[in-house]
Design a protein around this motif. Structure first.
Motif, PDB file in Angstrom:
ATOM      1  N   THR A  51       0.831  -1.210   0.000  1.00 45.26           N
ATOM      2  CA  THR A  51       0.000   0.000   0.000  1.00 45.26           C
ATOM      3  C   THR A  51       0.863   1.257   0.000  1.00 45.26           C
ATOM      4  N   SER A 111       2.684   1.534  -3.436  1.00 46.48           N
ATOM      5  CA  SER A 111       1.762   1.916  -4.509  1.00 46.48           C
ATOM      6  C   SER A 111       1.394   3.385  -4.407  1.00 46.48           C
ATOM      7  N   TYR A 129      -2.513  -4.212  -7.822  1.00 45.92           N
ATOM      8  CA  TYR A 129      -2.864  -5.483  -7.182  1.00 45.92           C
ATOM      9  C   TYR A 129      -3.243  -6.522  -8.241  1.00 45.92           C
ATOM     10  N   TYR A 188      -0.918  -9.709  -8.505  1.00 42.87           N
ATOM     11  CA  TYR A 188      -1.427 -10.881  -7.803  1.00 42.87           C
ATOM     12  C   TYR A 188      -2.520 -11.640  -8.561  1.00 42.87           C
ATOM     13  N   LEU A 216       0.050 -12.009  -1.242  1.00 44.10           N
ATOM     14  CA  LEU A 216       0.813 -11.052  -0.437  1.00 44.10           C
ATOM     15  C   LEU A 216       1.682 -11.740   0.601  1.00 44.10           C
TER      16      LEU A 216
END
Length: 370
Positions: free
Chosen positions: A40, A43, A238, A242, A249
């Motif tokens: 987070t 990003s 994300y 992922y 994560l």
């Protein structure tokens, strides 16, 4: 224009703190929740470098509105090159010492390790254009010089109407070569002026040349767009890191740099700042903004020293890098350590206003730095 500079300077020091966090990787490796926090932060922090490019392009346009652009470009280039030289002069000895002490101790040939490292540092293309021969962190400075040169070329040719679309086309190639490699294989380095800095610098210049002043009563709209595109940016990363790859994560932190959402996030933030002239006035933030570039050029050496020290402690049995305390203190130690180094260098007169004595006019060098 002064009011708008206040709002930009207020965010400049915050953006620099985010740049430092990108490099210190707080909480990475501390389980799934640590990786989640790191993802987070990383990003969110990606707006910072585009913001600095846009700011440079914007100021280039505004400060050359009533003066010779070529003269300003020469002056600005001298400042940036001087800062880059200073960053290299500070970073090379620290990196070499780390190589000799640690890597040399492992293979029993400290001199050979140091010589090989020094040869890598002197690679012409990486040193002069990509800016990553010594530290990848310093790539921004050569990229900014060439980005400003590209923008100036368009301005001198009277083709600024083509500046944004052409630079955007190059940037799309850059994005394909970094975050969207599943679509096409770009067989060359794209984190440079042409494929990255050119677009954001050109966009800032385009806004500045037209003296666009977003209305203050629409600042909430721009702020909302910033939040929306910021969330989109995080979500996009994300998905890329992922959903597409099948990773989790708990396994890794997605590390690709910039996406489509990055541009929307950074642009909307810049529009918000222009719509709120005087933002930050009455706070320490604008005055701290002038230290951002100093922290930038000094923090690679400070961070390297801290990380090498941690490696030595790890080798002695003290696993400090896996502790929460290390992750809580590394970023502020790097940020304020870099600030201290920069202020110390300024204090002895080796650097002033972002320039070494050799980059200033002779008459300027004879003045009292205080």
């Amino acid at each position: 224009m002064t009011d708008r500079i206040h709002s930009i300077d207020s965010v400049r020091i915050i953006a620099m703190a985010f740049v430092v966090m990108i490099h210190t990787d707080p909480f990475r490796g501390l389980g799934m929740y640590g990786n989640m926090v790191n993802f987070t932060i990383d990003s969110t922090a990606r707006f910072a470098v585009p913001f600095f490019f846009m700011t440079s392009g914007y100021l280039f346009a505004r400060k050359t509105a009533d003066r010779d652009p070529a003269a300003y470009l020469v002056e600005r280039t001298a400042t940036i090159v001087s800062l880059y030289a200073f960053g290299l002069a500070l970073t090379v000895p620290v990196f070499l010492a780390g190589t000799v002490v640690l890597d040399g101790a492992e293979n029993g040939d400290p001199v050979g390790s140091g010589v090989r490292q020094l040869v890598e540092f002197l690679s012409p293309l990486e040193l002069l254009y990509y800016g990553d021969s010594v530290s990848v962190v310093l790539w921004f400075l050569p990229a900014l010089v060439f980005s400003l040169l590209l923008v100036h070329t368009f301005a001198q040719a009277g083709k600024t109407a083509y500046l944004v679309p052409i630079s955007l086309a190059f940037h799309v190639v850059g994005l394909l070569g970094t975050s969207y490699t599943m679509f096409v294989d770009v067989p060359f380095e794209v984190r440079d002026a042409l494929f990255f800095g050119f677009f954001y610098t050109g966009l800032g210049y385009y806004v500045g040349a037209r003296d666009w002043r977003p209305k203050t009563d629409r600042s909430r709209v721009y702020l909302g767009a910033t939040g929306l595109f910021g969330a989109l940016h995080v979500g996009e990363r994300y998905v890329l890191g992922y959903v597409v790859t099948g990773e989790t994560l708990s396994q890794t932190v997605y590390a690709a740099s910039y996406t489509i959402g990055t541009a929307l996030f950074a642009i909307s933030l810049f529009a918000f700042l222009l719509s709120r002239p005087g933002l930050g006035r009455g706070t320490p933030l604008p005055s701290w903004g002038k230290y951002a570039v100093g922290i930038y050029v000094t923090h690679p050496a400070v961070l390297h020293l801290l990380e090498r020290t941690a490696e030595v402690l790890n080798g002695m049995g003290y696993e400090v890098t896996t502790t929460l305390l290390w992750h809580l203190t590394l970023t502020p130690a790097t940020f304020f350590g870099a600030l201290l180094v920069y202020l110390s260098v300024r204090e002895v007169g080796a650097l002033r206003d972002g320039k070494t004595p050799f980059s200033r006019p002779r008459s300027d060098r004879n003045r009292d730095p205080n």
